[in-house]
Design a protein around this motif. Structure first.
Motif, short mmCIF file in Angstrom:
data_model
loop_
_atom_site.label_atom_id
_atom_site.label_comp_id
_atom_site.label_asym_id
_atom_site.label_seq_id
_atom_site.Cartn_x
_atom_site.Cartn_y
_atom_site.Cartn_z
N GLN A 1 92.47 -23.68 -14.94
CA GLN A 1 92.94 -23.70 -14.31
C GLN A 1 93.28 -22.03 -13.49
OE1 GLN A 1 97.18 -25.34 -14.92
NE2 GLN A 1 97.99 -24.00 -13.06
N GLN A 3 94.52 -18.95 -12.37
CA GLN A 3 95.41 -17.65 -12.13
C GLN A 3 95.70 -17.21 -11.33
OE1 GLN A 3 95.30 -17.16 -16.38
NE2 GLN A 3 96.32 -18.97 -16.82
N GLY A 27 88.45 -19.54 -12.74
CA GLY A 27 88.08 -20.46 -12.21
C GLY A 27 87.24 -19.68 -11.50
N TYR A 32 87.79 -22.07 -3.03
CA TYR A 32 89.22 -21.70 -2.81
C TYR A 32 88.78 -21.67 -1.47
CZ TYR A 32 90.44 -23.55 -7.37
OH TYR A 32 90.40 -24.71 -8.43
N ASP A 109 97.77 -25.37 -3.68
CA ASP A 109 98.70 -25.67 -5.21
C ASP A 109 98.11 -24.06 -6.32
OD1 ASP A 109 95.89 -27.33 -4.55
OD2 ASP A 109 97.33 -28.95 -4.50
N TYR A 110 97.76 -23.17 -5.72
CA TYR A 110 98.23 -22.63 -7.13
C TYR A 110 99.11 -20.84 -6.53
CZ TYR A 110 94.75 -24.56 -9.45
OH TYR A 110 94.00 -26.49 -9.99
#
Length: 121
Positions: A1, A3, A27, A32, A109-110
Motif C-alpha cells: 500500500q 504511503q 510502491g 500513480y 485513494d492514498y
C-alpha cells in the motif's frame, strides 16, 4: 500500500515562497497520478494541483494558477509543490494524494498526513 509523507511546510510572509515535498513509499508511485490538496481553518478540503504519471499533464486550481508549480521525480518517488507569491489565504494544511490512472480533481485513494503552511500578512 502506498504511503505518502509531506515535508516543507512552515511560516512565511506574504509574497514569500515555500517548496513542499511528498515522498512515496510502499510502491512505485510512477504508476500513480499525484496531487496536492489543502484544508484551511473552517473550510472544506480543496484541490490545489495534480500531475499525471509521467509529468506531461498538470492541472491547477484557479486560485493558485501562475503562482504554484507541481512537479515530480519518478526516480525518487517524490512530488513537489513550489509555491510563490504566497498570500494569507494560502494558509492551510497541505496534503499529498495519489491515485492509479489519470489525474483527477477529487478521487484519490492514498493520502498523506499533511503539512502546515502559514502565510503571515
Amino acid at each position: 500500500q502506498l504511503q505518502l509523507v509531506e515535508s516543507g511546510g512552515g511560516l512565511v510572509q506574504t509574497g514569500g515562497s515555500l517548496r513542499l515535498s511528498c515522498a512515496a513509499s510502499g510502491g512505485n508511485s510512477s504508476f500513480y497520478a499525484l496531487a496536492w490538496f489543502r484544508r484551511a481553518p473552517g473550510k472544506e478540503r480543496e484541490f490545489v494541483a495534480a500531475i499525471n504519471w509521467n509529468g506531461d499533464s498538470t492541472r491547477y486550481a484557479d486560485s493558485v494558477k501562475g503562482r504554484f508549480i507541481i512537479s515530480r521525480d519518478n526516480a525518487k518517488n517524490t512530488v513537489s509543490l513550489q509555491m510563490n507569491s504566497l498570500k494569507p489565504e494560502d494558509t492551510a494544511v497541505y496534503y499529498c494524494a495519489a491515485r492509479p490512472g489519470n489525474l483527477h480533481y477529487s478521487a484519490y485513494d492514498y493520502w498523506g498526513q499533511g503539512t502546515q503552511v502559514t502565510v503571515s500578512s
